[in-house]
Structures are given as structure tokens and as C-alpha cells.
Design an enzyme around this catalytic site. Structure first.
Site: not given
Lengths: 259, 354, 286
Positions: C242, C245, C273, C267, C33
Site C-alpha cells: 500500500c 500504509c 489503512c 488499501c 447458505g
């Protein structure tokens, strides 16, 4: 010699700005719960003394000892930067003359008061806010203002908000630089009353820099009189103001009486 | 309703670039511009691209200008990207601008001085009237010629320095930094600052220099000297052990003489701001010198509150390749982030009963 | 295999530059980080368009790697295409759109929906690596704040959001604490993706070319989104399945289909997807 119970013990502080002496061999002690006023004209070195005592400025010579809550002594000027900054966020507080420089003017009153709590790790919004409201109340700001930006606050309110922001972490020691400077006389009186009651109720120790002897008389237990970097006289407030020994103190006291 | 997801990014890019190439060439009935025409006739553009692109090569700069349809920042970007791939053979000896083969040399602080004032090829004192004869292709009459003066042309800073009237700069023996290899760090030393400014955007330096003249960090500048001309570039290959001349570059150098600093104990001296750039680029060299001086405010014990005096601000925003990339990246799709904002704002509106 | 561009080193950068990058990457992995300054090179793509991610990818890419590049979750967005082509041309590596087969995934603004594995590296393009930049513009000061872990001001920002709006109003690039020590900008991924940063098996590398910073999250690192105990982090998606899908859990793009308020939600992760549809999942709009 350092007394067993002193909070701050400064010994033989000297500091020069070029050829100008700002501090000359100054020694100062501060006990828990005691208010010490540093008085003198502008240029006398009183703000420099405040900055050196609080670790913001390093002296050429001398040492400032600080006793932490566990009772051990630390040299303010050799302690690592993170430790000093942590001290300034928790056990110490600083009240500046200009609250606008200390506050975040684009952050609500509640956020300003809560910042030190969050910096210490507080992570409960409701508690932080409740504590902020409690502190606003203690400094006589209406709790309905908690979500307001300080932009629209009066000068006196701003200074009280700065005090709330400083005291929220329950510091044992507060440094104050002309906290009532620049305010109207009536506003000053109210603020002085507030500071006096807070200091007494919370058993705060404070180093108070002021050019105003009446402020010192109202708030301080003891006084240090500074002239050209030298602490020319030290003693109990009433004693120094009623029976000044040093000619410079006598001059200061008499000029106040004349004014 | 049957929905088919958008496809064909690859084809779209190919088509777009083909169209760009066609547009760049323009009307085929008009003859294509050659690189020699660009280097010969658009010299100031070539100079700017070499300076901001950090490569001294007029042919490459001309190609970049042609390739970018005359977009000079895009051209500088092309040179920079090319530059990254080039090997480093050697580091040149410091250039001695006192030995410059002068084309132009003026000083605003002396009426006359050794070597004289040489106006050279300048737009100064031209009347800015569109020249329609130029559009018609009129060939200009030959300019008067003279023998280059043999006398040395001392720099004004050196003349003032003989009397100790201007601050002296001595070699501290430290290797200068190189921003093309190492990231910018603060506090940034003056060598690194000058390198950043020499690569910096002419418009930015001009505007920031101008701001100091208008009171945002003023420093009472005089143009001590502005000189333009060719300088030898020398390198010292370790296997030979002595310096050899590898060619000339045209440089523009501006040395400002600014307000003095000093005290009762330190004798007062003029201070200076410095600008140096590839090619003939007076505006840039002057802007650079103003800004260099402004960035020295803190070092010289002056207040440093104006934008041009804020070193971090200046260095992070002077590079037009960085700036144009980041500004223009806003054109890239951001719809995922925008979608998250849409959801947030819809949720907040629902909560407030809208 | 692709035709490799002549006259350039493998993956464009010279080996010395790659070594410099790898040194920075090793430091970054060692201090999760924490932003490591590096000698960012001028790339043939503009700053802000993925030069940091490209340099990181070039430094970790080997000839046997399989590269996937996504932008907004999709393999077919123009900038993803452009970057994929760049590596196909300069390194000749195999490229794929299949998340599972990729060994290196360079991304802008999304984390793939399919969980990643220990054998994969996720490279993020980062426009602004400094999470404190909106609170404090000076990098000198923000460096000090990181060194001293002084992050109270960031919590003040969250406090102010809750006070004004009732909850934190940061929708993307939502700040996180890495390994309990460093405040980090996860790049402008939607806050929805933040939980995937936590304890991810894959190595996560972040490159900011213009700002010249590299940082990293090693595998299985604790990553927490900033929040309050009584206002825990929560990030939403559009409340729809979605359209193609039928996924009820993936992050969705909103497509405007007409001028009468018609919307379609699909998606954002195109590979996810397509894989679902190939497996027989069908949405209402397919």
C-alpha cells in the site's frame, strides 16, 4: 413373478393421453447386458414406453422395478426425485435422437464428457480431462478435439460425443431413443458398429427405441413389437424377424423387405 | 509524491442535492408550477404515476411528478416508497366495473350494444398536429353536455357469457395474493400475475403486447370492450358489518375476446385477456390484457415459446422500479471488483507472454 | 446522537415487517447458505443500491448498536455515506468508521481486513443471490438444482475456465459451498476476501432486496470456494505494498495518478489503512 437376476421388470403398464391409449397392459423384462429393441410405427407407444421405463413419465397403472447394483429392487415411480435423478446421473444413461438437445453446445467436448463425473463429485481437473480424452478415443473422436466446442462437429460426431458423455460414468443401463435417426446412411452404419462394439465390450444393458428393423436386427438380442400401445409380440430378435407370428409384425417385416 | 485519499463523500452528496433542487426550480423569473396545475393539466402523467406507484392519490402523484422534474418512473418510485410506510386500514370489496360511471366505453366487436358506444375524451381521431393556439393559451370552447344515460351498461364479456360463448370466471373463494407483502413464487396464479401487471411498466406492457400481435405468441385479440370511468370503493369495517362507500377511483378496463379453445367434447368458447389500471390509461390496459392472455398459453393448452408467454420472464421484468434500480446501480462504484478483474487479466496476459 | 426523522418507526420499517424479516433470518441461519424468500419492502432507496442489506440491518439493529457502513471497503464512498445517514436519521444510532467498535457492519463488495469477532454482525448487500443464475436463468429450475444439490454444471464452468485460460477466471462473487451443502453467492466481494468467509466468528447475513432473498452463514461455519484438487482456489491482490500504509497483505485499489501510466496502489479498506498509519506505518507514497 420377477426373476432374481432381471435388471428392469415392468408389469402391466397402462397410460392414456386423453382418450388415446399410449400403453395398454405392457409388461417387459430386461436382463443385465441385454439389448432390448422396442419397434413399431410412430404413434405406437414405443417412446412412451421408454419414458415410462426410465421414470420420465408416470404410468396410469402398473409398476417398473429396477434392481440396483446392491441387488435390491426399487419402484422407479415411487422413488424420491433425488434418488431418481442420481440414478440418471450414474447407473443409467439416456441417448436422445437429437444430440444438440442433450449436449451443452457452448461447452467444450471435454467439459461435456466430464460433466457427469463432476456431478458425481470428481474434483481433479487432470483426471477428468484424461478420462474425457479416453472416452473421445473410445467413440472415435480425435483427442485433439477435446477443447473444441461441439458447434463445429458433424451430426455423427455429435451423436458419438453424446454417447461418450453418457457412458463416462459406466452406467449399467442405457436408454436410447432412435440414436441413429436423422443421420446419413453411411454415418448410421459407422455409429451402429460403434454402439454394437461398446455395448458388447462394456456389457451394457440397453432399451433401444427404433422404427428401423435393420437397426434392431443389428443391435438387439430381443424385440418388443408395439402397436397402438399394445406389445403385440415379444421374442428373440431373429425369431421375431424371421418368423413373425402376429399379423402386424408380419406386415412390418414384409414392408421392410419390399422397401 | 504525497497522495491524499479521496474524501468528502458526504459533502459531495449535499452539494449535488442542492444543485438538483436549484435545477428543479429552474429560472426564478418563471412562476413555480403548482400541484393543482399538474393534477388538472397533466392528468395522464398523474394517472400513470398512480398506477405504477400503486397509490391512488392525485395530489401525492402531482407532488411526486413535481419533485422528480416530470420523470414519471422516478415519481412512481417516490409513491411506492411512501406507500410502504402507510398503515392498512381495510381491504376493499371487489370493484364492480359493470356499475362504473362511464366516461368512455367502446366495443370493437359489436356495432351497437346496450348503453351504446361512448367516445368520451379521447385522442383517437385527433389529427396529430401541434396546436400552436394551445401554446398561446387559448381557452377551448365548452364541450357539449348530455344527461348520463340511466340504462345499465352491461360488460361485453357478460353479454357473450349469457350465450356461454366466452369462458366463465368464477370466484374460487381463495384470497388473492399480494406481491407487496409476499415474494413472487412460481407457479404464479393469475391474481398475482394481474397484480404485477397492473403495477408494471406501461412501456414494457406495450412492447410485449405488441410482440404478441406481430407473431410472438399471437392470440387473435378483439377489443371486446374498453371502458373508462369512476367506480365506488367500498369497505366493510368489521364493527359495522356492512359495506360503506369511501370514495371513487377512476379506472380503465380492457376486456379482450381471444381465439377459442375447446375440443370435440368440450364446446369451443372464446378466451379472454384482461387489463385494469388506475386512471385513464388505455394503452396500458390494452397492453396488460394482451400480455395477460399470452401468459395463459400453457393453461389453455397452447405452445408457450414466445417471450410474452414466459410467465417467469414477464413477471420478473415488468416492474420498472426494480428494473431502473438494478440498471442504474451500475453507476455505483465497482472498482473493487474491477480491480480483481484487472489482476486476473494481467496475470493471464503475463502467462501467455504478452 | 443524531436528530431522528419524525413520523417514522425506529429504523424506518414497522415492527411487523421487522418480525417478518427476523423470521426469514432465523430460517436462513438454520439452513446455512440456503436462500429464503421474504416479503421485501419498497424502500426509499433504489433496488440494487442496498435495499436488501438495509432491510436486514433494520431488522437486527437496536438502539445501542454502533453501525459502520462501507462500500468498496471505504466508509466515505457516496453510497456508504447515504446508507449511514439513512440509519442515523431513521434510528438515531451511533455510527462509526472504526471496524473494532462497530457491532453491525453493512458492506457492499468487501470484507474488512481486521478479523471480526463473535459480537459483530456483517450484513452484505447482494445484487444477485442466485449463484447459478448465469448458467440457468429460470429460478424454478435453480431452486430444483439446489434442492437436489445438483451443482455439476457449476464445476463445468470452472473446468471450462481452466481449459481456456489455464485457471479459474472468476475474480469476484466467486461461488462457495456452505457447510458442505448449499452453493452460495458470496455477493460481489473480490475472490481475495473468500477465505475470510470460512469459520468467521461473526454472524454473516446476506440481503437481496430486489430478488427478495435472505441467506446467512452462522458463526464458525465451513465455507469452501469451489475448486479442483489440482487447481486449488487462489485469489490474488495487486503485487504491491500500500502506498500509504505499506501493507503487503491488504486488498488494494489502483488509482490512476496521471496520463502517463502512473499508478498508485492503496488499501481499499480505509479504516484498516488509517489505523495502521496512526500506529506509525508509512508507505512509499504517503
Amino acid at each position: 413373478m420377477i426373476a432374481d437376476d432381471s435388471l428392469i421388470a415392468a408389469r402391466n403398464l397402462s397410460l392414456h393421453f386423453g382418450s388415446i391409449p399410449a400403453l395398454v397392459d405392457v409388461s417387459v423384462d430386461l436382463w443385465p447386458g441385454e439389448v432390448l429393441a422396442v419397434v413399431g410405427e410412430s404413434g405406437s407407444g414405443k417412446t412412451t414406453l421408454l419414458n415410462v421405463l426410465s421414470g420420465r413419465m408416470r404410468p396410469d397403472e402398473g409398476v417398473v422395478w429396477y434392481r440396483d447394483p446392491a441387488g435390491s429392487l426399487a419402484d422407479v415411480h415411487t422413488m424420491p426425485a433425488p434418488a431418481l435423478r442420481a440414478l440418471h446421473r450414474s447407473d443409467w444413461g439416456f441417448v436422445q435422437q437429437d444430440p444438440r438437445a442433450a449436449l451443452r453446445m457452448a461447452v467444450t467436448a471435454g467439459g461435456n464428457v466430464g460433466e457427469r463425473l463432476m456431478a458425481q463429485g470428481a474434483r481433479h481437473y487432470g483426471n477428468i480431462r484424461a478420462e474425457a480424452i479416453d472416452w473421445l478415443r473410445q467413440v472415435e473422436i480425435d483427442e485433439n478435439r477435446v477443447d473444441d466446442l461441439p458447434r463445429n462437429f458433424s451430426g455423427g460426431m455429435l451423436q458419438r460425443l453424446q454417447i461418450a458423455r453418457t457412458l463416462v460414468t459406466h452406467p449399467r443401463l442405457v436408454f436410447m431413443d432412435e440414436p441413429t435417426g436423422g443421420l446419413d446412411v453411411s454415418v448410421q452404419a459407422r455409429l451402429l458398429d460403434l454402439i454394437r462394439s461398446l455395448v458388447a465390450r462394456l456389457n451394457l444393458a440397453a432399451v433401444l427405441v427404433t422404427h428401423d428393423l435393420s437397426v434392431a436386427r443389428l443391435l438387439a438380442h430381443r424385440i418388443v413389437v408395439m402397436q397402438r400401445g399394445v406389445a403385440v409380440e415379444t421374442g428373440l430378435t431373429d425369431q421375431v424377424l424371421d418368423d413373425p407370428q402376429h399379423p402386424y409384425t408380419q406386415l412390418l417385416v414384409s414392408s421392410v423387405l419390399q422397401a | 509524491m504525497a497522495y491524499v485519499a479521496v474524501k468528502g463523500g458526504e459533502r459531495a452528496i449535499d452539494n449535488a442535492h442542492a444543485w438538483l433542487a436549484e435545477e428543479r426550480r429552474g429560472d426564478l423569473g418563471i412562476s413555480a408550477i403548482g400541484l393543482a396545475q399538474i393534477t388538472e393539466q397533466l392528468g395522464r402523467s398523474v394517472d400513470r404515476v398512480m398506477a405504477e406507484g400503486s397509490v391512488y392519490d392525485t395530489d401525492l402523484a402531482a407532488l411526486a411528478i413535481k419533485q422528480s422534474q416530470g420523470d414519471l418512473i422516478e415519481a412512481a418510485f417516490l409513491l411506492r416508497a411512501y406507500r410502504t410506510t402507510l398503515p392498512r386500514f381495510a381491504i376493499a370489496e371487489p370493484v364492480d366495473t359493470a356499475n362504473m360511471l362511464i366516461r368512455r366505453r367502446i366495443s370493437a366487436v359489436y356495432k351497437d350494444l346496450p348503453g351504446g358506444q361512448i367516445l368520451g375524451p379521447t385522442y383517437d381521431y385527433t389529427h396529430r398536429l401541434l396546436d400552436f393556439a394551445l401554446a398561446a393559451g387559448t381557452v377551448p370552447p365548452p364541450a357539449a353536455e348530455a344527461i348520463a344515460p340511466e340504462a345499465a351498461m352491461p360488460r361485453v364479456a357478460d353479454i357473450l357469457g349469457q350465450e356461454g360463448l366466452i369462458e366463465a370466471h368464477t370466484d374460487d373463494g381463495r384470497e388473492p395474493g399480494d406481491l407487496t407483502r409476499e415474494p413472487l413464487r412460481f407457479p404464479a396464479t393469475r391474481d398475482v400475475r394481474l397484480q404485477a401487471l397492473a403495477r408494471g411498466d406501461e412501456g414494457f406492457l406495450l412492447a410485449m403486447g405488441y410482440s404478441t400481435q406481430r407473431g410472438y405468441g399471437g392470440s387473435h385479440p378483439f377489443v371486446g370492450e374498453l371502458r373508462v370511468g369512476d367506480c365506488n370503493i367500498e369497505i366493510t369495517p368489521p364493527e359495522i358489518g356492512f359495506a360503506i362507500d369511501i370514495g371513487d377511483v377512476m379506472l380503465t378496463e380492457c376486456a379482450l375476446v381471444n381465439q377459442f379453445a375447446g375440443s370435440k367434447t368440450v364446446p369451443p368458447q372464446f378466451t379472454s385477456g384482461y387489463g385494469l389500471t388506475f386512471g385513464h390509461a388505455e394503452r396500458k390496459a390494452m397492453g396488460m390484457a394482451l400480455v395477460d392472455r399470452a401468459m395463459r398459453a400453457e393453461e389453455l393448452g397452447e405452445d408457450a415459446n414466445a417471450p410474452a408467454q414466459n410467465i417467469e420472464f414477464m413477471l420478473y421484468h415488468s416492474d420498472n422500479i426494480e428494473a431502473t434500480g438494478f440498471v442504474e446501480h451500475l453507476k455505483l462504484p465497482h472498482y473493487v471488483d474491477f480491480q480483481s478483474e484487472l489482476e486476473t487479466i494481467r496475470r493471464m496476459r503475463a502467462e501467455t507472454g504478452q | 446522537m443524531n436528530e431522528i426523522l419524525q413520523g417514522y418507526n425506529f429504523a424506518y420499517l414497522d415492527e411487523q415487517t421487522k418480525r417478518m424479516l427476523r423470521r426469514a433470518l432465523l430460517k436462513a441461519v438454520a439452513i446455512p447458505g440456503h436462500q429464503i424468500p421474504f416479503g421485501s419492502r419498497e424502500m426509499p432507496l433504489p433496488y440494487g443500491w442496498g435495499t436488501g442489506g438495509i432491510q436486514v440491518t433494520a431488522a437486527v439493529l437496536g438502539p445501542n448498536d454502533v453501525l459502520k457502513v462501507i462500500d468498496q471497503g471505504a466508509d466515505d464512498t457516496t453510497n456508504a455515506v447515504s446508507i449511514r445517514r439513512f440509519f442515523a436519521k431513521t434510528a438515531g444510532v451511533a455510527t462509526t468508521t472504526d471496524t473494532a467498535t462497530a457491532t453491525i457492519i453493512q458492506t457492499r463488495h468487501r470484507i474488512p481486513e481486521f478479523p471480526l469477532s463473535e459480537n459483530q454482525i456483517l450484513v452484505y448487500q447482494v445484487p444477485q443471490p442466485e449463484p447459478l443464475s448465469k448458467l440457468e436463468p429460470s429460478r424454478g429450475e435453480t431452486r430444483r438444482m439446489h434442492a437436489l444439490a445438483e451443482y455439476g454444471s457449476m464445476h463445468v464452468r470452472l473446468y471450462e475456465d481452466i481449459t481456456r485460460f489455464g485457471h479459474v477466471a472468476i475474480s469476484y462473487d466467486y461461488p462457495v459451498m456452505v457447510g458442505g451443502r448449499y452453493l452460495m453467492a458470496p455477493s460481489p466481494i473480490p475472490a481475495f476476501d473468500n477465505p475470510k468467509l470460512h469459520m468467521m466468528p461473526a454472524l454473516q447475513l446476506f440481503g437481496a432486496g430486489r430478488e427478495k432473498r435472505i441467506y446467512a452463514i452462522p458463526p464458525y461455519t465451513n465455507v469452501r470456494s469451489l475448486d479442483f484438487d489440482d487447481h486449488p482456489f487462489c485469489a490474488g491482490r495487486a503485487p504491491h505494498p500500500c502506498g500509504l500504509c505499506g501493507s503487503e497483505t491488504s486488498y488494494l485499489d489502483e488509482v490512476v495518478v496521471d496520463n502517463k501510466g502512473g499508478r498508485l496502489f492503496v488499501c481499499s479498506d480505509t479504516d484498516y489503512c488509517e489505523t495502521r498509519r496512526a500506529a506509525g506505518h508509512v508507505g512509499a507514497d504517503a
